[in-house]
Design an enzyme around this catalytic site. Structure first.
Site, PDB file in Angstrom:
ATOM      1  N   ASP A  66       0.759  -1.141  -0.124  1.00  0.00           N
ATOM      2  CA  ASP A  66       0.079   0.024  -0.206  1.00  0.00           C
ATOM      3  C   ASP A  66       0.897   1.212   0.051  1.00  0.00           C
ATOM      4  OD1 ASP A  66      -2.561  -0.950   0.023  1.00  0.00           O
ATOM      5  OD2 ASP A  66      -2.932  -0.707   1.994  1.00  0.00           O
ATOM      6  N   ASP A  72       0.668   8.041   8.200  1.00  0.00           N
ATOM      7  CA  ASP A  72       1.047   6.470   8.443  1.00  0.00           C
ATOM      8  C   ASP A  72       2.590   6.525   9.167  1.00  0.00           C
ATOM      9  OD1 ASP A  72      -0.317   5.163   5.472  1.00  0.00           O
ATOM     10  OD2 ASP A  72      -1.000   4.905   7.525  1.00  0.00           O
ATOM     11  N   GLU A  94       3.415  -2.213  10.910  1.00  0.00           N
ATOM     12  CA  GLU A  94       3.001  -2.474   9.576  1.00  0.00           C
ATOM     13  C   GLU A  94       3.676  -1.671   8.361  1.00  0.00           C
ATOM     14  OE1 GLU A  94      -1.078  -1.114   7.996  1.00  0.00           O
ATOM     15  OE2 GLU A  94      -1.293  -3.141   7.254  1.00  0.00           O
ATOM     16  N   GLU A  95       4.349  -0.414   9.016  1.00  0.00           N
ATOM     17  CA  GLU A  95       5.176   0.505   8.403  1.00  0.00           C
ATOM     18  C   GLU A  95       6.486   0.131   8.148  1.00  0.00           C
ATOM     19  OE1 GLU A  95       1.306   2.023   7.752  1.00  0.00           O
ATOM     20  OE2 GLU A  95       3.182   2.142   6.631  1.00  0.00           O
ATOM     21  N   ASP A 113      -0.083  -1.565  14.420  1.00  0.00           N
ATOM     22  CA  ASP A 113      -0.498  -0.840  13.390  1.00  0.00           C
ATOM     23  C   ASP A 113      -0.377   0.609  13.648  1.00  0.00           C
ATOM     24  OD1 ASP A 113      -3.016  -1.188  10.500  1.00  0.00           O
ATOM     25  OD2 ASP A 113      -1.573   0.359  11.107  1.00  0.00           O
ATOM     26  N   LEU A 115      -1.035   3.381  12.493  1.00  0.00           N
ATOM     27  CA  LEU A 115      -2.277   3.907  11.868  1.00  0.00           C
ATOM     28  C   LEU A 115      -3.181   3.200  11.200  1.00  0.00           C
ATOM     29  CD1 LEU A 115      -3.366   7.138  12.601  1.00  0.00           C
ATOM     30  CD2 LEU A 115      -3.093   7.237  10.051  1.00  0.00           C
ATOM     31  N   ASP A 116      -4.142   2.657  11.608  1.00  0.00           N
ATOM     32  CA  ASP A 116      -5.047   1.792  10.569  1.00  0.00           C
ATOM     33  C   ASP A 116      -6.456   2.460   9.987  1.00  0.00           C
ATOM     34  OD1 ASP A 116      -5.732  -1.003   9.772  1.00  0.00           O
ATOM     35  OD2 ASP A 116      -7.602  -0.251  10.656  1.00  0.00           O
ATOM     36  N   GLU A 280      -3.444  -6.666  14.145  1.00  0.00           N
ATOM     37  CA  GLU A 280      -4.862  -6.091  13.626  1.00  0.00           C
ATOM     38  C   GLU A 280      -5.765  -7.170  14.338  1.00  0.00           C
ATOM     39  OE1 GLU A 280      -4.478  -5.625   9.346  1.00  0.00           O
ATOM     40  OE2 GLU A 280      -4.508  -3.409   9.807  1.00  0.00           O
TER      41      GLU A 280
HETATM   42  P1  AFP Z   1      -6.309   1.357   5.116  1.00  0.00           P
HETATM   43  O1  AFP Z   1      -5.704   1.351   6.543  1.00  0.00           O
HETATM   44  O2  AFP Z   1      -5.531   1.023   4.055  1.00  0.00           O
HETATM   45  O3  AFP Z   1      -7.380   2.209   5.279  1.00  0.00           O
HETATM   46  O4  AFP Z   1      -7.052  -0.046   5.436  1.00  0.00           O
HETATM   47  C1  AFP Z   1      -7.979  -0.124   6.348  1.00  0.00           C
HETATM   48  C2  AFP Z   1      -8.116  -1.715   6.786  1.00  0.00           C
HETATM   49  O5  AFP Z   1      -6.881  -2.318   6.908  1.00  0.00           O
HETATM   50  C3  AFP Z   1      -9.217  -1.839   8.093  1.00  0.00           C
HETATM   51  O6  AFP Z   1      -9.124  -0.741   8.959  1.00  0.00           O
HETATM   52  C4  AFP Z   1     -10.488  -1.812   7.261  1.00  0.00           C
HETATM   53  O7  AFP Z   1     -11.491  -2.747   8.047  1.00  0.00           O
HETATM   54  C5  AFP Z   1     -10.200  -2.368   5.968  1.00  0.00           C
HETATM   55  O8  AFP Z   1      -8.737  -2.427   5.672  1.00  0.00           O
HETATM   56  C6  AFP Z   1     -11.223  -2.001   4.942  1.00  0.00           C
HETATM   57  O9  AFP Z   1     -10.517  -2.779   3.640  1.00  0.00           O
HETATM   58  P2  AFP Z   1     -11.372  -2.619   2.152  1.00  0.00           P
HETATM   59  O10 AFP Z   1     -10.860  -1.007   1.932  1.00  0.00           O
HETATM   60  O11 AFP Z   1     -10.971  -3.640   1.445  1.00  0.00           O
HETATM   61  O12 AFP Z   1     -12.980  -2.515   2.587  1.00  0.00           O
END
Ligand code: AFP
Length: 352
Positions: A66, A72, A94-95, A113, A115-116, A280
């Site tokens: 990503d 992040d 994760e980073e 993680d 910043l999720d 996660e």
């Molecule tokens: P990001 O950190 O790339 O925004 O992803 C968030 C995540 O890891 C988690 O928090 C969500 O539940 C899931 O991805 C959402 O995934 P989709 O975009 O495939 O729905």
């Protein structure tokens, strides 16, 4: 507005836990470091574009492939700095592609993680920091080995959600899940909910329904049955929520029940879903189980799974115990799944 009388502050809560079990002294110091760093994070996130283009993409990518957002990297640096001031032997993030060794003499390691949900930064949607604190392994062969333990060995785990409230959700030692909310006026966390219990039943499911065509039959059958409402085999109407932010869905399920599903699917790279086991699934499973809920990879308890690698993905289903058990039945009893799927006549057991 006075603080709600009688709510315990985070420091006092940790002091009380350590007084009951002195072995938690080191973990309490790590949790304090997370709390301090999260207050700074909360302030930055709360400024949004007034602070800078936090949601902008950088040229770099993370282990996910990503693209990394400015926030992040900032979050990773901020929490790594915090762990340098705490008894932490090594950090997985994760980073960062490899474990970062801090003080090898320490007895704890942290997976995070930082910043999720970063794709939500510019959308002003709740995002979070997710953390897992494990004991070092005495006979570990290299830093990575400390992290390849099943989630049941976590000493503490949880997440900070940066939303309308900034709240620290965690479970420590053998204790139940706790929710402490930041009082910005005081710059301190105070207990908001002690020992929340996940509702045993579920009337709300969280899944990215745009992936329907990629799902295996058991997941399709379960979601079809949820959508059938009172006319279907589950005999109850369901609501759906999908925030695209794990911590936001987890926080909602913790407080009002429901089920979250991020299964593996047929997309390239998604055979084991999107979410990571170490930083996660394990932390979320830890706080959900300590609140009476369940968490699985569709079949096995998440906390029993031994990670194959520090950034290994895992399908993740968690929430109300009855719903998590039902999803496992759709997977273990394909006949049950097929008979349940109202559209069975239109598709076979396995996708063509
Ligand atoms: P990001 O950190 O790339 O925004 O992803 C968030 C995540 O890891 C988690 O928090 C969500 O539940 C899931 O991805 C959402 O995934 P989709 O975009 O495939 O729905």
């Amino acid at each position: 507005m006075p603080q709600i009388a009688g709510t315990e502050d985070f420091e006092a809560h940790l002091d009380r836990a350590v007084a009951l079990d002195a072995r938690l002294g080191g973990v309490a110091q790590v949790l304090r470091a997370i709390a301090v760093a999260s207050i700074e994070m909360s302030g930055l996130i709360g400024l949004g574009r007034l602070y800078g283009r936090l949601g902008d993409s950088r040229a770099s990518t993370n282990t996910d492939g990503d693209v990394q957002k400015e926030l992040d990297v900032l979050a990773n640096d901020l929490f790594v700095s915090a762990f340098k001031r705490a008894p932490v032997a090594a950090v997985v993030s994760e980073e960062m592609s490899e474990p970062l060794v801090l003080d090898p003499a320490c007895l704890l390691v942290v997976a995070m993680d930082p910043l999720d949900g970063s794709s939500n930064i510019d959308a002003n949607v709740s995002i979070g920091t997710i953390f897992s604190i494990l004991p070092v392994l005495a006979d570990a062969n290299g830093a990575e080995a400390h992290f390849l333990q099943p989630g049941r060995t976590q000493i503490a785990a949880g997440f900070v959600i940066y939303g309308p409230q900034t709240s620290l959700v965690f479970a420590l030692g053998s204790g139940q899940t706790q929710i402490f909310t930041l009082d910005r006026r005081a710059g301190r966390f105070y207990q908001a909910v002690s020992a929340p219990v996940v509702a045993s039943e579920c009337a709300e499911y969280a899944i990215n329904a745009s992936n329907y065509r990629h799902w295996d039959t058991p997941i399709r059958a379960f979601i079809d049955d949820c959508e059938q409402g009172t006319e279907g085999p589950l005999k109850r109407n369901h609501n759906m929520r999908w925030t695209g932010s794990l911590v936001a869905d987890a926080y909602r399920i913790l407080l009002r029940g429901g089920i979250f599903l991020y299964p593996g699917d047929q997309r390239a790279g998604y055979m084991d879903g999107r979410l990571r086991l170490l930083y996660e699934a394990n932390p979320v499973a830890f706080i959900i189980e300590r609140a009476g809920g369940k968490a699985s990879d569709c079949l096995r308890p998440i906390l029993d799974i031994v990670p194959s690698a520090i950034h290994a993905r895992i399908p993740l289903v968690f929430g109300s115990p009855a719903a998590v058990e039902l999803v496992a039945r759709y997977h273990s009893d394909l006949q049950f799944s097929a008979e349940h799927a109202p559209l069975f006549g239109k598709r076979g057991l396995m996708r063509l």
